[in-house]
Write an enzyme that holds these catalytic residues in place. Structure first.
Site, mmCIF file in Angstrom:
data_model
loop_
_atom_site.group_PDB
_atom_site.id
_atom_site.type_symbol
_atom_site.label_atom_id
_atom_site.label_comp_id
_atom_site.label_asym_id
_atom_site.label_seq_id
_atom_site.Cartn_x
_atom_site.Cartn_y
_atom_site.Cartn_z
ATOM 1 N N ARG A 34 0.790 -1.233 0.000
ATOM 2 C CA ARG A 34 0.000 0.000 0.000
ATOM 3 C C ARG A 34 0.828 1.291 0.000
ATOM 4 O O ARG A 34 0.372 2.324 0.481
ATOM 5 C CB ARG A 34 -0.976 0.001 1.178
ATOM 6 N N SER B 11 -11.194 0.886 2.621
ATOM 7 C CA SER B 11 -10.498 0.314 3.776
ATOM 8 C C SER B 11 -9.845 1.415 4.601
ATOM 9 O O SER B 11 -9.130 2.261 4.076
ATOM 10 C CB SER B 11 -9.439 -0.686 3.322
ATOM 11 N N GLU C 152 -4.815 3.451 6.293
ATOM 12 C CA GLU C 152 -4.731 3.317 4.841
ATOM 13 C C GLU C 152 -5.377 4.537 4.184
ATOM 14 O O GLU C 152 -4.928 5.010 3.150
ATOM 15 C CB GLU C 152 -5.424 2.034 4.370
#
Length: 299
Positions: free
Chosen positions: A172, A221, A291
């Site tokens: 990520r 998310s 995130e």
């Protein structure tokens, strides 16, 4: 509320400037304050010239599907890539897309051209640029696994082409140094059967609809999965399912999603996320990493 904007001396551009833009209308969470300036460049060259000619703080926003814009002022200039940066070109098993292109449209174009390997994009809200920035992924695939190269403007206003290796991707995030604005990307898939690709995409969409609060005002998310763990399980075991602060709530359907249930502020969402982090750390000794990205200042 009154905002004291600075009367910036902005560079001459071919694109457009807007001042005092209310950001809540542009975010999936429907929260956020006011951007001092939003700039939509007309081309890559226009964007590069702007970056070269300004010393103002620059931030970049796509469709703001994984972003919390705080309730105060977003200082400086927000760059918003428009339709000039939304395009898709296919050549064999190679597909190039502008960074304002929606990921779902990229997945569909790949399917129609018989390119497999990009099916996972169909279930990710957001744009190609956002996906490049955070190495977006789902259902076993991610940007790093299919990216060939990306074109970007660096903080000096230079137009650069970066390889997959240059991006130094990890979970990520990328490993680039400095500030970059991504403008288009080239992906490599495999030659596949159109019907089989469509079937996989339908399966991914069904799984997403079954497991995520897709009809709610959410931002995707919230936290990265810690190594060896699923964030949603930790959040659930810490007793946070359905937890609410102000108008912000942890989704009952999927604990790693926050919802604006009506009247939430960005502070409500951020406070709720931090409360989750505290509870998970207290119970498991694990520090959840956001995130979701943040932009702007609080009140």
């Amino acid at each position: 509320m009154s905002y004291g904007f600075v009367a910036y001396n902005l560079p001459k551009v071919q694109g457009t400037y807007r001042r005092g833009v209310k950001m809540h209308n542009a975010t999936w969470f429907n929260v956020g304050g006011v951007a001092e300036v939003v700039f939509k460049p007309s081309s890559v060259e226009d964007l590069a010239a702007f970056v070269r000619d300004t010393n103002l703080p620059i931030s970049v926003v796509g469709v703001a599907s994984n972003l919390i814009v705080r309730d105060g002022i977003v200082k400086g200039v927000v760059v918003k890539l428009g339709r000039e940066f939304s395009y898709i070109n296919c050549n064999g098993n190679i597909i190039t897309a502008g960074c304002a292109t929606l990921l779902s449209n990229l997945a569909v174009a790949a399917q129609e051209s018989g390119i497999s390997g990009l099916e996972f994009f169909v279930g990710i809200p957001g744009t190609v640029g956002g996906a490049i920035e955070m190495n977006a992924g789902a259902y076993g695939g991610d940007v790093a696994s299919v990216l060939r190269s990306v074109r970007a403007v660096n903080e000096h206003g230079e137009i650069c082409t970066l390889s997959n290796d240059d991006m130094r991707y990890s979970y990520r995030e990328h490993g680039l140094v400095g500030k970059w604005i991504f403008v288009d990307a080239t992906f490599v898939g495999a030659c596949g059967d159109r019907d089989a690709i469509k079937g996989t995409m339908r399966e991914f969409i069904a799984r997403r609809n079954d497991s995520q609060p897709v009809r709610g005002r959410t931002g995707g998310s919230t936290f990265k999965n810690p190594e060896g763990h699923q964030a949603w399980e930790l959040i659930d075991k810490a007793g946070c399912r359905g937890l609410q602060i102000g108008g912000a709530q942890v989704s009952e359907k999927h604990c790693n999603f926050l919802l604006n249930c009506g009247g939430a502020t960005a502070k409500d969402l951020e406070d709720l996320g931090n409360e989750i982090r505290c509870r998970v750390h207290s119970m498991f000794g694990i520090k959840l990493e956001w995130e979701i990205r943040f932009l702007g200042c609080g009140l």
